[in-house]
Design a protein around this motif. Structure first.
Motif, PDB file in Angstrom:
ATOM      1  N   ASP A   9      23.277  -7.179 -11.760  1.00  0.00           N
ATOM      2  CA  ASP A   9      21.992  -7.007 -12.414  1.00  0.00           C
ATOM      3  C   ASP A   9      21.433  -8.420 -12.572  1.00  0.00           C
ATOM      4  O   ASP A   9      22.048  -9.398 -12.123  1.00  0.00           O
ATOM      5  CB  ASP A   9      22.106  -6.265 -13.755  1.00  0.00           C
ATOM      6  N   GLU A  10      20.303  -8.572 -13.188  1.00  0.00           N
ATOM      7  CA  GLU A  10      19.668  -9.894 -13.258  1.00  0.00           C
ATOM      8  C   GLU A  10      20.542 -10.896 -13.996  1.00  0.00           C
ATOM      9  O   GLU A  10      20.685 -12.045 -13.569  1.00  0.00           O
ATOM     10  CB  GLU A  10      18.297  -9.781 -13.933  1.00  0.00           C
ATOM     11  N   ALA A  11      21.150 -10.475 -15.103  1.00  0.00           N
ATOM     12  CA  ALA A  11      21.980 -11.385 -15.894  1.00  0.00           C
ATOM     13  C   ALA A  11      23.231 -11.799 -15.124  1.00  0.00           C
ATOM     14  O   ALA A  11      23.617 -12.978 -15.124  1.00  0.00           O
ATOM     15  CB  ALA A  11      22.375 -10.721 -17.214  1.00  0.00           C
ATOM     16  N   ARG A  12      23.874 -10.843 -14.457  1.00  0.00           N
ATOM     17  CA  ARG A  12      25.077 -11.157 -13.672  1.00  0.00           C
ATOM     18  C   ARG A  12      24.736 -12.077 -12.497  1.00  0.00           C
ATOM     19  O   ARG A  12      25.476 -13.018 -12.203  1.00  0.00           O
ATOM     20  CB  ARG A  12      25.715  -9.868 -13.152  1.00  0.00           C
ATOM     21  N   TYR A  13      23.613 -11.793 -11.846  1.00  0.00           N
ATOM     22  CA  TYR A  13      23.185 -12.614 -10.717  1.00  0.00           C
ATOM     23  C   TYR A  13      22.937 -14.057 -11.164  1.00  0.00           C
ATOM     24  O   TYR A  13      23.394 -15.011 -10.525  1.00  0.00           O
ATOM     25  CB  TYR A  13      21.912 -12.007 -10.115  1.00  0.00           C
ATOM     26  N   ASN A  14      22.220 -14.232 -12.275  1.00  0.00           N
ATOM     27  CA  ASN A  14      21.936 -15.573 -12.785  1.00  0.00           C
ATOM     28  C   ASN A  14      23.218 -16.293 -13.175  1.00  0.00           C
ATOM     29  O   ASN A  14      23.357 -17.505 -12.954  1.00  0.00           O
ATOM     30  CB  ASN A  14      20.986 -15.498 -13.980  1.00  0.00           C
ATOM     31  N   SER A  15      24.156 -15.570 -13.762  1.00  0.00           N
ATOM     32  CA  SER A  15      25.428 -16.164 -14.142  1.00  0.00           C
ATOM     33  C   SER A  15      26.220 -16.612 -12.917  1.00  0.00           C
ATOM     34  O   SER A  15      26.873 -17.669 -12.922  1.00  0.00           O
ATOM     35  CB  SER A  15      26.252 -15.166 -14.965  1.00  0.00           C
ATOM     36  N   ILE A  42      21.774 -13.957  -0.961  1.00  0.00           N
ATOM     37  CA  ILE A  42      22.154 -12.810  -1.789  1.00  0.00           C
ATOM     38  C   ILE A  42      20.989 -12.426  -2.705  1.00  0.00           C
ATOM     39  O   ILE A  42      20.169 -13.264  -3.078  1.00  0.00           O
ATOM     40  CB  ILE A  42      23.428 -13.090  -2.618  1.00  0.00           C
ATOM     41  N   THR A  43      20.930 -11.148  -3.053  1.00  0.00           N
ATOM     42  CA  THR A  43      19.882 -10.618  -3.933  1.00  0.00           C
ATOM     43  C   THR A  43      20.542  -9.691  -4.955  1.00  0.00           C
ATOM     44  O   THR A  43      21.757  -9.482  -4.935  1.00  0.00           O
ATOM     45  CB  THR A  43      18.839  -9.832  -3.126  1.00  0.00           C
ATOM     46  N   LEU A  44      19.726  -9.105  -5.807  1.00  0.00           N
ATOM     47  CA  LEU A  44      20.245  -8.143  -6.787  1.00  0.00           C
ATOM     48  C   LEU A  44      20.815  -6.904  -6.101  1.00  0.00           C
ATOM     49  O   LEU A  44      21.652  -6.193  -6.680  1.00  0.00           O
ATOM     50  CB  LEU A  44      19.141  -7.733  -7.759  1.00  0.00           C
ATOM     51  N   LYS A  45      20.377  -6.642  -4.869  1.00  0.00           N
ATOM     52  CA  LYS A  45      20.848  -5.460  -4.144  1.00  0.00           C
ATOM     53  C   LYS A  45      22.119  -5.730  -3.338  1.00  0.00           C
ATOM     54  O   LYS A  45      22.680  -4.801  -2.750  1.00  0.00           O
ATOM     55  CB  LYS A  45      19.747  -4.954  -3.205  1.00  0.00           C
ATOM     56  N   THR A  46      22.558  -6.978  -3.276  1.00  0.00           N
ATOM     57  CA  THR A  46      23.746  -7.331  -2.496  1.00  0.00           C
ATOM     58  C   THR A  46      24.971  -6.606  -3.044  1.00  0.00           C
ATOM     59  O   THR A  46      25.209  -6.573  -4.258  1.00  0.00           O
ATOM     60  CB  THR A  46      23.980  -8.853  -2.533  1.00  0.00           C
ATOM     61  N   LYS A  47      25.753  -6.048  -2.142  1.00  0.00           N
ATOM     62  CA  LYS A  47      26.964  -5.324  -2.527  1.00  0.00           C
ATOM     63  C   LYS A  47      28.242  -6.044  -2.093  1.00  0.00           C
ATOM     64  O   LYS A  47      29.275  -5.928  -2.753  1.00  0.00           O
ATOM     65  CB  LYS A  47      26.957  -3.911  -1.923  1.00  0.00           C
ATOM     66  N   ASN A  48      28.175  -6.735  -0.995  1.00  0.00           N
ATOM     67  CA  ASN A  48      29.352  -7.432  -0.472  1.00  0.00           C
ATOM     68  C   ASN A  48      29.023  -8.913  -0.307  1.00  0.00           C
ATOM     69  O   ASN A  48      28.088  -9.261   0.435  1.00  0.00           O
ATOM     70  CB  ASN A  48      29.786  -6.832   0.868  1.00  0.00           C
ATOM     71  N   VAL A  49      29.778  -9.772  -0.992  1.00  0.00           N
ATOM     72  CA  VAL A  49      29.478 -11.204  -1.020  1.00  0.00           C
ATOM     73  C   VAL A  49      30.547 -11.974  -0.247  1.00  0.00           C
ATOM     74  O   VAL A  49      31.750 -11.831  -0.525  1.00  0.00           O
ATOM     75  CB  VAL A  49      29.409 -11.734  -2.469  1.00  0.00           C
ATOM     76  N   PHE A  50      30.088 -12.752   0.723  1.00  0.00           N
ATOM     77  CA  PHE A  50      30.977 -13.642   1.474  1.00  0.00           C
ATOM     78  C   PHE A  50      30.842 -15.041   0.868  1.00  0.00           C
ATOM     79  O   PHE A  50      29.739 -15.568   0.754  1.00  0.00           O
ATOM     80  CB  PHE A  50      30.588 -13.666   2.953  1.00  0.00           C
ATOM     81  N   ILE A  51      31.978 -15.622   0.446  1.00  0.00           N
ATOM     82  CA  ILE A  51      31.982 -16.943  -0.200  1.00  0.00           C
ATOM     83  C   ILE A  51      32.737 -17.920   0.685  1.00  0.00           C
ATOM     84  O   ILE A  51      33.864 -17.647   1.111  1.00  0.00           O
ATOM     85  CB  ILE A  51      32.641 -16.883  -1.591  1.00  0.00           C
TER      86      ILE A  51
END
Length: 600
Positions: free
Chosen positions: A142-148, A254-263
């Motif tokens: 969500d927006e807070a998790r994304y910003n964090s 990445i966006t708020l809709k991203t489900k799978n994150v490659f780091i």
């Protein structure tokens, strides 16, 4: 220490507390401050987002409105990277308060055939030779998790990554790219892509010019700017993921809709790269579909080397109970020590050692990269027990070391004759102990392997540069300037196990229009008088005498060396005009430097 800014309401919600509803703001803050104190962190400031912006723009302060979000600025230890985001902070506090168990982080059990791969080309060794990767599957933002998530990257970049010089983090929407990936190093003109937040194609050399006007990114350009090749990461379709350590590509943002994150973390230090990757995945794997599970990535090199990252295994350490209790000064039973360690996220298994004494096998999780030695374990026991609960102990009177006591007596005598004490840096530039003193390069100097600046290249071998720099920076001060320093110098010494040895020296300087040889000579005589050392004829080893010297930092014919019991212990004289010019000193100076350890 780093300061982490988090929203108060979101933090309290994560802690599972309703302070505001029950107690009101003042009581809630008081209870939270107490929790922070017991955990070993500190609530540094309470502010709002608008207040921070007003402060940055130097605007007048205003009373906060009720709809403004309250921000807590929390000071955390510099080596606790797991506390740099709300997720890690709240999790640690909940475990400390006994609300949650210690999480178990796992690497997804997938075959090597189905594992994503990162192929590393040999050219990367010229610029950033290492890379580690991982995947977070089924993440819910969500927006807070994304910003964090973004904020944690920035804080890690500023902290352990040393402003991206050691490690640079790249995060990508895995659904927009295809593996396997390649980590390459190419000529700048051969790298072309659309960077993050831009709409047109740039070559890498064009980007360097473009970002010189960017306030945020221009400070990272120097890391690779002068390299003949730039690091770059491609996917299977030659889509650019990132140009580390500068910018990611817009295609995989990445966006708020991203489900799978490659780091991916590229680095010059593999150990720090693993710590950074572990921190990123452990903090945000709590939002994955399979909580606390991370998908691994295999990294392969052309020479046949390969490894799988991340490594989330527990690090084992044996720590005797007696070591812990002796270090913190409290006698604790084994079960109580184990309970306290669990509060600090350390698994402690009690056992009996071969010497028939109680011991712990400590399992250190991947979030606690700060645990390096048994003393770190003892410190965590002390924190969990409460420093205020540790009884005070009055130690018997201890005699000071002879050298330190003697140094204090010398200081008193020099101060009595009108000299003011100064303290100068023990690190200096190599030219300050060589060319600026008219000397050849000093081969006995201990060199700093990774100096922050040219001012801290070597450990001083003489007190003279520090004294002269002090006068140079205070040349407008009323004359005469009479200063002294008693401090250590360091010289390479093969006889010592560390390869160098400290020597305690005294240096004094008289600066003024009338400063001459006789003034500093008088100070030398006074020092020898209080030492009870008689002036004797040359060759006599029962006292001291002086003889002519030819040191390049002094004026020829106006200098001497001090011989004490047949051994040279120092020099004094009028400082050479070229040396004074090098340190920007317009007035004549006379100087003395003596190795006072020779008197003991």
């Amino acid at each position: 220490m780093p300061t982490v800014s988090v929203g108060r309401d979101r933090l309290f919600a994560a802690l599972g507390r309703t302070y505001i509803l029950i107690f009101g703001c003042d009581k809630a803050q008081e209870e939270f401050e107490d929790l922070c104190f017991r955990f070993g962190i500190e609530l540094d400031d309470v502010t709002t987002e608008k207040a921070i912006i007003r402060k940055e723009k130097h605007l007048e302060e205003e009373e906060p409105s009720e709809d403004e979000e309250v921000i807590y600025k929390i000071e955390v230890p510099a080596n606790r990277y797991d506390l740099l985001c709300l997720e890690g902070l709240s999790q640690s506090l909940r475990i400390f308060a006994g609300l949650d168990p210690i999480p178990t982080y796992t690497v997804a059990n997938i075959s090597k055939e189905s594992m994503l791969r990162m192929h590393v080309k040999p050219e990367t060794s010229q610029v950033r030779p290492y890379v580690v990767c991982a995947v977070l599957r089924g993440v819910t933002f969500d927006e807070a998790r994304y910003n964090s998530f973004i904020d944690l990257q920035d804080r890690l970049h500023q902290n352990i990554c040393r402003r991206r010089t050691l490690v640079a983090i790249g995060t990508h929407d895995l659904d927009t790219i295809e593996g396997p990936f390649t980590y390459e190093a190419l000529a700048p003109k051969d790298i072309k892509f659309v960077p993050l937040k831009q709409t047109r194609n740039f070559s890498a050399d064009e980007l360097m010019e473009f970002y010189k006007k960017d306030l945020k990114l221009k400070k990272f350009l120097h890391i690779i700017e002068d390299s003949p090749v730039y690091p770059v990461i491609y996917d299977q379709n030659r889509t650019v993921l990132s140009l580390p350590p500068i910018i990611n590509g817009a295609h995989s943002a990445i966006t708020l809709k991203t489900k799978n994150v490659f780091i991916e973390c590229t680095a010059t230090d593999l150990t720090k790269a693993n710590i950074v990757l572990n921190t990123m995945v452990t903090m945000f794997s709590m939002y994955c579909e399979r909580k606390f599970e991370v998908e691994p990535v295999e990294v392969t090199y052309t020479d046949g080397r390969s490894y799988v990252s991340p490594d989330l295994s527990l690090y084992q350490m044996e720590v005797p109970l007696s070591y812990i209790t002796k270090l913190i000064g409290v006698s604790l039973p084994a079960h109580e020590s184990a309970r306290l360690l669990n509060k600090m996220q350390l698994h402690a298994k009690h056992s009996i050692s071969e010497k028939n004494e109680a011991s712990f096998t400590i399992s250190v999780p991947p979030t606690r990269s700060d645990i390096l030695h048994p003393c770190d374990v003892a410190e965590d026991v002390a924190i969990a027990y409460g420093y205020n609960e540790i009884p005070k102990i009055t130690f018997p009177s201890v005699k000071p070391q002879l050298l330190n006591k003697f140094s204090d007596l010398i200081r008193e005598e020099i101060a009595t004759v009108g000299y003011s004490e100064v303290l100068t840096w023990i690190l200096c530039s190599s030219k300050e102990i060589s060319t600026m003193l008219n000397r050849e390069e000093d081969k006995t100097a201990a060199i700093n392997g990774n100096p922050r600046s040219a001012d801290f290249e070597v450990v001083r071998t003489t007190l003279m540069p520090g004294i002269l720099k002090t006068v140079g920076h205070n040349k407008d001060h009323p004359k005469p300037i009479k200063i002294f320093e008693v401090g250590d110098v360091v010289q390479l010494d093969e006889k010592k196990d560390v390869g160098a040895s400290n020597r305690r020296k005294l240096a004094a300087l008289h600066c003024g229009s009338t400063s001459g040889f006789e003034l500093i000579h008088g100070l030398v005589d006074r020092i020898m008088e209080v030492m009870g050392t008689p002036f004797v004829s040359p060759g006599d080893k029962t006292g001291y005498y002086i003889e002519s010297s030819t040191e390049p930092e002094y004026l020829k014919g106006r200098q001497a060396r001090i011989i004490f019991k047949g051994e040279k212990i120092g020099t004094f004289g009028i400082v050479h005009p070229q040396v004074l010019h090098n340190f920007d000193i317009p007035d004549p100076c006379s100087f003395v430097e003596i190795d006072i350890e020779k008197f003991l």
